[in-house]
Scaffold this active site. Structure first.
Site, PDB file in Angstrom:
ATOM      1  CG  ASP A   1     -32.178 -62.383 -25.540  1.00 31.87           C
ATOM      2  OD1 ASP A   1     -31.694 -62.438 -26.422  1.00 31.87           O
ATOM      3  OD2 ASP A   1     -33.057 -63.035 -25.003  1.00 31.87           O
TER       4      ASP A   1
ATOM      5  CG  ASP B   1     -36.526 -61.297 -18.860  1.00 30.94           C
ATOM      6  OD1 ASP B   1     -35.953 -62.352 -19.660  1.00 30.94           O
ATOM      7  OD2 ASP B   1     -37.523 -60.211 -20.039  1.00 30.94           O
TER       8      ASP B   1
ATOM      9  CG  ASP C   1     -31.095 -63.728 -19.142  1.00 29.78           C
ATOM     10  OD1 ASP C   1     -30.086 -63.912 -19.239  1.00 29.78           O
ATOM     11  OD2 ASP C   1     -32.162 -63.223 -18.291  1.00 29.78           O
TER      12      ASP C   1
ATOM     13  CG  ASN D   1     -12.144 -21.367   4.999  1.00 25.46           C
ATOM     14  OD1 ASN D   1     -11.234 -20.623   4.168  1.00 25.46           O
ATOM     15  ND2 ASN D   1     -13.571 -20.881   4.405  1.00 25.46           N
TER      16      ASN D   1
ATOM     17  CG  ASN E   1     -17.747 -27.624   9.405  1.00 22.48           C
ATOM     18  OD1 ASN E   1     -17.537 -27.612   8.634  1.00 22.48           O
ATOM     19  ND2 ASN E   1     -18.289 -28.492  10.623  1.00 22.48           N
TER      20      ASN E   1
ATOM     21  CG  ASP F   1     -21.836 -28.331   6.428  1.00 21.28           C
ATOM     22  OD1 ASP F   1     -20.521 -28.684   5.704  1.00 21.28           O
ATOM     23  OD2 ASP F   1     -21.237 -28.642   7.864  1.00 21.28           O
TER      24      ASP F   1
END
Length: 877
Positions: free
Chosen positions: A363, A626, A630, A694, A719, A723
């Protein structure tokens, strides 16, 4: 009434306490009930005064202490069991994946086979990985809880005979709630008092028209949609005011029982769908690879347990098990950054859609304009200044009690009139169908009363048969209607918002029920101004540069809309009106909507059609609203935005709440959302490049090597170390080109990325294998040590390459990512030389072996840069 419950069992039992309350309640009504369920099924035909008495409350509400006690008995007023996981359940969830459970089982088997050391190492690595993931998610959840507290939805209740604001979750049976337009209904309730009260019950009944509500009693078999004396949780007030007694809350409500049966979930975002597709793709690939590797190793007569653990360890390496935690951290970090920009995210998954949004519908009032509406003048039917118009407008605004709005505030602030001799009789509140507000007042010493109506000019004119001239003469409205319409058009073209004022004299004893809005006298116009916000043109240009086009959706007439367009500097902007939309098919609207800049004279239900048409045209659509009108559009939009000052129902529906109704704030939020999306994708790129390469290489090497390329515990350690840098990705800096335009999840692009960079990684992995075997002549321990060092360091450093489409030396990584990367590289080189190396099955490497590995990694990084340049040159994203 015959008791059917064991009262001893009721003591200190929450569920039994509910049933006891029901029995006490219904004893006073004189009806035979056995449980709370019976009460829930039929409270609408019991007299309200008896329910008040039996729920041990009054029309003045509960005391604060009693409300606290009942909250302990009935629990929080929510249809969800819990808004977030407990700390313990969050910790346990890190170890619930099938692969982790199988690894735990394999570890137990190793203990039974007296392979204690390896079992302890594997168990330790699994636990460390799980704890890291837990800490990431726990921190993210805490951050989001604090943000959500900023935009809590509250309800007005009577506590200690005083109206106060209470969180919806704290409403309990026996509470007296006060309602007005925009209020959410927090529990199934019986109406005690109402004034022109209408409620939207579409969520339960599917009926789009508002349901009229009033006190009374209806028969026990009355369908839910016809129970005019009841209000239901999850619905909201459209117009009028009311006072109601809450009978049931939470899962005991009608909405609660439906949600339990249907397990209602929020709509899935495109990002969530993409993550799921990516996960399914990797799971299928992992299962096929693991089963194949295990079968081949068994056929090669290698130890079955080692082969099994190796296959499972590969599965852990292939599976992006940190993805949920990384996503949570990225989104929560993004939410915190957005909160700094005064944008609070209620639903984390909506951040991606926010960043992908390319159309924003809004609006104009308070967004493009200052939102401080000022009354400019009150004029009669001939356009002459009129004190009578201002006086009648003041009476209408002064006695209005439906809901607070800036127009009535502007009228009251413009000029104060003495209305102490007037007394309000009745009111017909404003709604979005009539677009009028009528007030009935009586004046001391007069035998007649007055009905004053204010509203949209066209809606006022349709109820008027006469008009009052400047002289006070009353004439047939048809004689001056062309002049009235011309004045209206002139005011609108000048940028004013225009309302009409009408009145009629009525019998002193009349009420709204007796007097209809008809046969009224048109008195004049009210003109209002709402100037543009300073800098709004630059803001809209900024949004356009971000790839977001703004479309204005307003109920104002096309003349005001055209004036706004002119002020904003839109060139040849296309305007589409509500009446035109009404005549169009959905297909025609979809074809037209993308080119339209302003939708004017739009009804609430047409807003939803506009949003749908834009989505069907391929846009990611945000809607900023708002008000009560709406809500349906907010439900439909990909990204629903509201403001902290919005009505309760709009704020509840919205995914994102702005602490300021300001498009500059919105632009900052969009950038934060795009940063979050970009960093989430970085983890996906990392997991699908070196990590995947890998693990794939190890799987292949195990087929021709006379020994496992890495032991299961070494695979898990690899692993875990790779990470570490990826956990810091949420704080990484983002290149400008990654956020310059909206981006959407593209599983096809990710698949191509994985194949390209995963294959490149594998090429250098096999180069490492050949170098260690043919040049160094490494035995199994030296091979594993060399391969471990090369794979971890290359995977850590490649992160700095794939995180950006620029050359790595031209894109500065985040501080924490850089620190984590080099810390992992240093630790990887040091482990074989430490006491831990022997325990893990490693041994120190000779200097020429380290130099060879360093050369391979250097060539790998340079090759990755060359491939990256060619990849992005060929594939646009």
């Amino acid at each position: 009434m015959q008791k059917t419950l064991n009262t001893d069992k009721i003591k200190n039992d929450s569920k039994a306490a509910e049933e006891k309350a029901a029995i006490i309640l219904l004893k006073g009504i004189g009806i035979r009930y056995k449980s709370m369920a019976d009460l829930k099924e039929s409270f609408w035909f019991a007299p309200p005064e008896e329910i008040i008495k039996s729920l041990d409350t009054t029309e003045n509400g509960l005391s604060t202490e009693e409300a606290k006690k009942r909250l302990q008995i009935y629990g929080i007023n929510s249809i969800a069991a819990s808004k977030s996981k407990s700390t313990f359940s969050l910790l346990i969830s890190q170890f619930k994946s099938p692969i982790i459970i199988i690894l735990f089982s394999a570890t137990l088997l190793s203990f039974l086979l007296h392979d204690t050391l390896d079992a302890l190492i594997i168990l330790t690595i699994i636990i460390i990985s799980g704890l890291l993931s837990f800490w990431q998610e726990y921190s993210a959840n805490n951050a989001i809880s604090k943000l959500l507290a900023l935009v809590e939805v509250k309800v007005t209740v009577l506590r200690d005979n005083t109206p106060i604001q209470v969180k919806v979750e704290e409403i309990v049976p026996g509470d007296i709630i006060l309602l007005k337009a925009g209020s959410l209904i927090p529990g199934d309730s019986i109406i005690l008092d109402s004034n022109s009260l209408t409620v939207n019950e579409a969520i339960l009944t599917g009926e789009s028209f508002p349901a009229e509500k009033s006190p009374g009693i209806v028969s026990p078999n009355t369908p839910l949609a016809q129970r005019k004396n009841c209000l239901w949780m999850g619905t909201h007030v459209i117009s009028g005011t009311g006072k109601a007694l809450v009978v049931t809350t939470g899962k005991s409500t009608q909405f609660g029982s439906i949600s339990e049966r249907l397990k209602i979930k929020p709509k899935e975002t495109e990002f969530e769908r993409g993550i799921n597709q990516f996960g399914y793709f990797l799971i299928e690939l992992t299962l096929l690879l693991v089963i194949f590797i295990f079968a081949v190793n068994v056929l090669l007569e290698r130890p079955a347990l080692d082969s099994f653990l190796f296959s499972l360890a590969l599965a852990v390496g292939l599976t992006p098990q940190l993805l949920p935690a990384i996503i949570s951290v990225n989104l929560s970090y993004g939410a915190k950054k957005m909160a700094e920009a005064k944008v609070v995210v209620k639903r984390l998954a909506s951040i991606e859609n926010f960043g992908s949004m390319d159309v924003l519908c809004s609006d104009k009032t308070g967004t493009l304009t200052q939102g401080e509406i000022q009354l400019q003048a009150g004029v009669d039917a001939n356009g002459k200044p009129s004190e009578k118009v201002l006086m009648y407008a003041y009476i209408n605004a002064f006695f209005e009690s439906g809901f607070v709005n800036p127009i009535d505030q502007a009228i009251r602030n413009y000029k104060e009139f003495d209305v102490k001799d007037y007394e309000k009789i009745d009111e017909h509140p404003y709604d979005f169908i009539r677009k009028r507000l009528s007030i009935m007042v009586s004046k001391q010493g007069s035998d007649e009363s007055l009905m004053v109506t204010k509203g949209a000019v066209s809606n006022i004119l349709e109820i008027c048969t006469k008009a009052e001239l400047e002289t006070g003469e009353i004439v047939d409205i048809s004689t001056i209607l062309p002049n009235i319409q011309q004045l209206y058009e002139n005011y609108s073209n000048s940028g004013y918002r225009v309302l009409g004022i009408a009145y009629k004299k009525i019998d002193a004893k009349s009420t709204i029920e007796d007097e209809k809005e008809e046969d009224m006298i048109f008195l004049g116009f009210l003109t209002f101004t709402d100037p543009l916000k300073p800098g709004i043109i630059e803001t809209i240009t900024n949004l356009k540069n971000l790839g977001v086009s703004l479309k204005i959706v307003t109920g104002d007439n096309r003349y005001i809309a055209a004036n706004i367009v002119k002020q904003l500097g839109f060139n040849n902007a296309e305007i589409l009106t509500g009446p035109e939309i009404h005549k169009m098919t959905n297909g025609a609207l979809t074809q037209r909507s993308s080119s339209v800049s302003i939708f004017a004279e739009v009804e609430p239900n047409e807003k939803e059609r506009i949003i749908e048409s834009l989505k069907n045209a391929g846009h990611v659509v945000g809607y900023m609203g708002d008000g009560i009108n709406d809500v349906s559009a907010l439900h439909t939009a990909d990204v629903s935005l509201s403001v902290d000052s919005a009505v309760d129902v709009a704020k509840e529906v919205a995914d994102i709440v702005l602490l300021e109704k300001n498009l500059n704030v919105l632009a900052d939020g969009i950038m934060a959302g795009r940063n979050t999306f970009a960093n989430t994708l970085k983890y996906v790129f990392m997991a699908t490049s070196a990590n995947f390469g890998n693990m794939f290489s190890m799987a292949g090497a195990s087929l021709f090597l006379p020994f496992l390329p890495l032991l299961p515990k070494q695979v898990l350690l690899t692993n875990l170390l790779t990470d570490f840098p990826e956990m810091t990705i949420a704080t990484d800096s983002v290149d400008a080109e990654m956020v310059e335009k909206p981006r959407r999840w593209d599983i096809g692009f990710i698949r191509k990325f994985m194949l390209t960079f995963g294959l490149l990684s594998s090429v250098f992995d096999y180069l490492t294998f050949g170098s260690l075997l043919l040049l160094i002549h490494a035995d199994d321990v030296q091979f594993r040590t060399g391969w471990f060092v090369e794979s971890v360091i290359s995977a850590a450093l490649i992160v700095l390459v794939v995180r950006s489409r620029r050359p790595f030396y031209k894109s500065k990584p985040g501080k924490y990512l850089l620190i984590a990367t080099f810390a992992v590289a240093t630790a990887t080189v040091a482990i074989p030389y430490s006491p831990l190396g022997g325990i893990l099955g490693f041994e120190p490497l000779k200097i020429h072996t380290l130099l060879l590995i360093a050369a391979i990694i250097f060539i790998y990084i340079i090759s990755a840069e060359i491939i990256k340049f060619q990849f992005y040159k060929r594939i646009k994203y």
